[in-house]
Design a protein around this motif. Structure first.
Motif, PDB file in Angstrom:
ATOM      1  N   ALA A   1       2.057  16.628   1.668  1.00 34.43           N
ATOM      2  CA  ALA A   1       1.527  15.286   1.949  1.00 34.43           C
ATOM      3  C   ALA A   1       2.169  14.686   3.194  1.00 34.43           C
ATOM      4  O   ALA A   1       1.486  14.087   4.040  1.00 34.43           O
ATOM      5  CB  ALA A   1       1.749  14.380   0.748  1.00 34.43           C
TER       6      ALA A   1
ATOM      7  N   LEU B   1       5.153   7.797   0.407  1.00 36.79           N
ATOM      8  CA  LEU B   1       5.625   9.177   0.385  1.00 36.79           C
ATOM      9  C   LEU B   1       7.074   9.280   0.856  1.00 36.79           C
ATOM     10  O   LEU B   1       7.871  10.027   0.289  1.00 36.79           O
ATOM     11  CB  LEU B   1       4.734  10.041   1.278  1.00 36.79           C
ATOM     12  CG  LEU B   1       3.265  10.171   0.863  1.00 36.79           C
ATOM     13  CD1 LEU B   1       2.507  10.993   1.898  1.00 36.79           C
ATOM     14  CD2 LEU B   1       3.134  10.788  -0.516  1.00 36.79           C
TER      15      LEU B   1
ATOM     16  N   LEU C   1       5.327  16.971  -1.918  1.00 36.00           N
ATOM     17  CA  LEU C   1       5.822  16.009  -0.938  1.00 36.00           C
ATOM     18  C   LEU C   1       5.738  16.567   0.477  1.00 36.00           C
ATOM     19  O   LEU C   1       5.306  15.873   1.407  1.00 36.00           O
ATOM     20  CB  LEU C   1       7.275  15.633  -1.259  1.00 36.00           C
ATOM     21  CG  LEU C   1       7.500  14.560  -2.305  1.00 36.00           C
ATOM     22  CD1 LEU C   1       8.969  14.507  -2.716  1.00 36.00           C
ATOM     23  CD2 LEU C   1       7.055  13.193  -1.781  1.00 36.00           C
TER      24      LEU C   1
END
Length: 246
Positions: free
Chosen positions: A50, A60, A47
């Motif tokens: 990204a 996200l 996470l």
């Protein structure tokens, strides 16, 4: 110059992949393993990587709020719960702004407010005016998709009526919301766990025993990390029920 161009091309390529189904599927698979130390660490790392490239990607952002909410839910101290609850709330509010017609941001914002309120104390939270903010987000989530995430919006509403101080507390309404959640997702052990606590507080220990038995005997296959957490928490509630029935 070539090196700079290569780096820029790589950045654009990674950015383009950030919202691809493969990445989201991988994040969701890691979410299923969030109860394991390695799974949780891997999820946080993916996470973070990204989001460093596409910080405004809704898919996200709401998944980050989901992970923070899980951590806040299981926080071992009120101090940590307060911090994680606030972080969940803030990240989820960003998700709401990015996609106001999606349920995820609204639900996790409410969940973050709820965790924060539990940590600081319900009376203080009421004094800070958080009740209205909590219900605004939660009611929006229920309207958008009451069955989201195992009927989590309905469970949160039931818990709201359970945790309110007297005379605002309404155990009947609390139980009704859990029953609605169970109708939609009968596999969800948290619904029976919350129902057991509400019934016990409402002086219905026998009914509470029936609910907690469903937690003990239920399968965790729907979400192993969630199911195991609830079955562990249920041990204390079961002991309280048996003490009441003596």
């Amino acid at each position: 110059m070539r090196l700079i161009l290569f780096a820029l091309c790589s950045l654009v390529a990674f950015s383009a992949r950030a919202a691809e189904p493969e990445l989201l599927a991988r994040l969701d698979a890691l979410h299923e393993r969030r109860g394991e130390a390695e799974g949780g660490k891997a999820l946080e790392a993916e996470l973070k990587a990204a989001l460093s490239v596409t910080p405004d990607d809704f898919e996200l952002v709401w998944r980050q709020a989901r992970q923070l909410q899980w951590q806040a839910d299981g926080a071992g101290s009120e101090k940590l719960k307060k911090v994680l609850g606030r972080q969940t709330w803030d990240v989820a509010e960003k998700a709401v702004k990015l996609a106001p017609n999606r349920v995820e941001g609204h639900y996790f914002a409410a969940a973050g407010i709820g965790a924060y309120s539990q940590a600081v104390g319900v009376m203080k939270a009421l004094g800070e005016g958080l009740e209205g903010k909590f219900n605004e987000r939660l009611d929006a989530a229920i309207k958008l998709d009451s069955g989201f995430y195992g009927a989590a919006p309905l469970l949160a509403k039931g818990r709201y009526y359970y945790e309110l101080p007297w005379p605002k507390r309404d155990l009947k309404k609390s139980a009704e919301y859990y029953e609605k959640a169970i109708q939609q997702h009968p596999e969800m052990l948290r619904a029976y766990y919350f129902l057991a606590e509400t019934l016990l507080r409402d002086d219905k220990a026998k009914e509470a025993r029936n609910a907690i038995q469903k937690v003990k005997q239920g399968s965790v296959a729907y979400d192993p990390a969630e199911g195991r957490r609830i079955q562990e928490w249920a041990k204390k509630v079961e002991a309280d029920i048996e003490e009441e029935l003596k």
